[in-house]
Design a protein around this motif. Structure first.
Motif: not given
Lengths: 218, 362
Positions: B350, B354, B357
């Motif tokens: 990631l 990302e 999140k």
């Protein structure tokens, strides 16, 4: 399921034919395709082809549970396996061969060309002869012709290759035939099936009946 | 993991852990060469000039330290031995039982061997042979030294046909060959096997040995391990080392023997101790090579960040969040991703955004 290593070539074809006659046939092996392993789940067998000198390695390391290979290979590599049955096929002799008038002058170290350096060393050690091993991987017969060695130590089937090169058997050392070999651990965990195979083959060998060799693609 | 379980097992039966020194005097091994699998040792001189060796074996040290008393010990040690023409460090675990070895002690050691294998796999087999029984058979049959050696080789390969060759070489009588062929073929559950073996007992001494094996069968039953024990005379290696019962263990999915042991009274006697001994060693390196499943991933998350000054704190926060959720995280600068020394296999790779999140959802 037992895994069976077949030696590429005539020995493997003969082996499969005997195993099929003993009730361990595998129709998939007769088909023309590019598969590498052939299974008959109903009979619980899986066959595959390997180089003849590798059969013992596959069996020793358990990639194959059983296999068939020549006694010559077993004597040379001394794998840690069970030797369950003499199949009485693939018969030949391990011999010392050389020119007909060969005279072994014991004052000199005897030069021996062979593929079977282990067996040859042991043999000469047992008779107390000092030798120089020349390990070759093929075309052994040419060695004495070119003066590379005094004699050769090799397997002899009909002797025609020897004759063509004007060589003669000087000493027969040990008879050779094909053996059913088995991984020592597989023997314990697949005991019933392996004994069934051995006894089936044993019956064929003892009855002396000729099993027709099936031609196989490999 | 497995060693903890094994130690626990041995301790439950009252075995004490034996910790050995890294080096032993070279003489210990030189004087007892017959009891070592290989003569090759890693040796070096100590600062005072004395010759030392890296331990190739644990049993010798255990017997050396025993002064003649009853003792039950277990060990986990690394030994240094040649394997495939090179020295290897081999992890070994095992137990030794020293003293006046009676049927109970013998059976307990073998039962512990069985229970050790149980911890490795639910499909396992212990095979038992009796060195003394075979020796006694050969003696009664009047086999010469050479014939005995050949016969042992045939036993180890289960090569029944080979006995016919010995007969043709006049090294063996036909009647003896017939008996030995049947014994080579013998591979039976222990209890049934011993009952069968009584038929082959050709002298009073061997009949007594067969009854002793029958006695062991009853004790195995009480230990609850009888079902996995088989009688098999193909176990003949180290016949000089063992003087009585000998055994080996295997588990399904490992094509090699993983455990071997037996009764070795000759070693303590040679060292001048008036005791008997029985024990076994478990080859943990082989077990681990085959049975420890490799991880699917090195880490759960591989987080890449660009190294701008405000990102460091954010990366730290994300790493902490994942860590609290019991996940393994590895962070790497984006510009160094392609030059990593070891490529990392991550479940998810990631970017920092990302990852933030994903972390928010945890």
């Amino acid at each position: 399921m037992i895994n069976i290593a077949l030696a590429k070539g005539r020995l493997g074809e003969k082996t499969y034919s005997m195993m099929a006659a003993a009730g361990f046939d595998c129709p998939a092996i007769l088909e023309k395709n590019r598969k590498l392993t052939f299974e008959n789940t109903e009979k619980g067998v899986r066959y595959f082809w390997v180089k003849p000198s590798d059969v013992a390695i596959y069996v020793e390391r358990g990639a194959a549970d059983v296999g068939v290979c020549g006694k010559d290979i077993l004597l040379e590599y001394e794998p840690d396996i069970y030797e369950l049955l003499d199949l009485d096929i693939g018969k030949c002799r391990m011999c010392v061969a050389g020119p007909q008038d060969f005279y072994d002058n014991e004052e000199r170290t005897l030069r021996v060309a062979t593929k079977f350096s282990n067996v040859a060393s042991k043999y000469y050690e047992s008779i107390g002869r000092d030798i120089d091993i020349i390990k070759l991987n093929g075309s052994i017969e040419i060695a004495p012709l070119l003066g590379l060695s005094d004699v050769i130590f090799d397997i002899v089937e009909t002797g025609s290759t020897l004759r063509e090169n004007d060589l003669h058997v000087l000493q027969e050392v040990v008879p050779v035939s094909a053996r059913l070999i088995c991984n020592k651990v597989s023997f314990q965990f697949k005991h019933e099936k392996i004994m069934e195979l051995r006894d089936g083959l044993g019956r064929i060998v003892n009855s002396g009946e000729k099993v027709e060799t099936i031609k196989l693609e490999h | 993991m497995i060693t903890t379980k094994l130690n626990n097992l041995y301790e439950r039966y009252g075995y004490r852990q034996f910790k050995m020194t890294k080096f032993e005097p070279y003489d210990l091994y030189a004087d007892n060469r017959d009891f070592l699998k290989s003569n090759q040792l890693i040796t070096f001189t100590d600062l005072d000039g004395s010759l030392l060796a890296l331990k190739p074996d644990v049993t010798l040290s255990i017997i050396k330290s025993n002064l003649g008393g009853e003792e039950k010990v277990y060990y986990n040690e690394t030994v240094y031995r040649p394997k495939n023409h090179r020295y290897h460090e081999i992890l070994q675990s095992g137990i030794e039982c020293i003293g006046k070895i009676d049927s109970y002690s013998e059976a307990e050691v073998i039962a512990l061997a069985a229970k050790s294998l149980q911890l490795i796999s639910d499909k396992y087999v212990i095979r038992i042979s009796d060195a003394a029984f075979l020796k006694q058979m050969f003696e009664t049959m009047g086999l010469g030294e050479k014939a005995e050696e050949e016969a042992l080789k045939l036993f180890s390969m289960k090569n029944a046909a080979g006995f016919d060759e010995l007969v043709s070489k006049d090294m063996l009588t036909e009647a003896s060959a017939a008996t030995l062929k049947k014994m080579v073929d013998l591979y039976m559950p222990f209890k049934e096997g011993v009952a069968e073996l009584k038929k082959y007992a050709i002298s009073n001494v061997s009949a007594m040995m067969a009854s002793h094996l029958a006695e062991l069968a009853a004790i195995f039953e009480s230990f609850g391990v009888l079902d996995c024990i088989f009688l098999d005379f193909s176990l003949v290696n180290s016949m000089d080392y063992y003087n009585g019962i000998m055994f080996q263990g295997a588990v399904a999915d490992i094509p090699f023997t993983v455990l071997s042991g037996g009764r070795y009274d000759k070693l303590p006697q040679k060292m001048g101790r008036k005791v008997g001994a029985i024990g076994f060693a478990l080859y943990l390196d082989t077990v681990e090579n085959y049975l420890v499943k490799p991880h699917d991933y090195d880490v759960d998350y591989l987080i890449t960040y660009d190294g701008e000054k405000d990102t460091a704190a954010k990366v730290a926060a994300v790493v902490e969040t994942f860590n609290h959720a019991d996940c393994k995280v590895r962070s790497v600068r984006l510009d160094e991703l392609s030059t990593m020394e070891h490529k990392i296999k991550a479940r998810k790779t990631l970017s920092l955004q990302e990852a933030e999140k994903e972390a928010a959802e945890i």
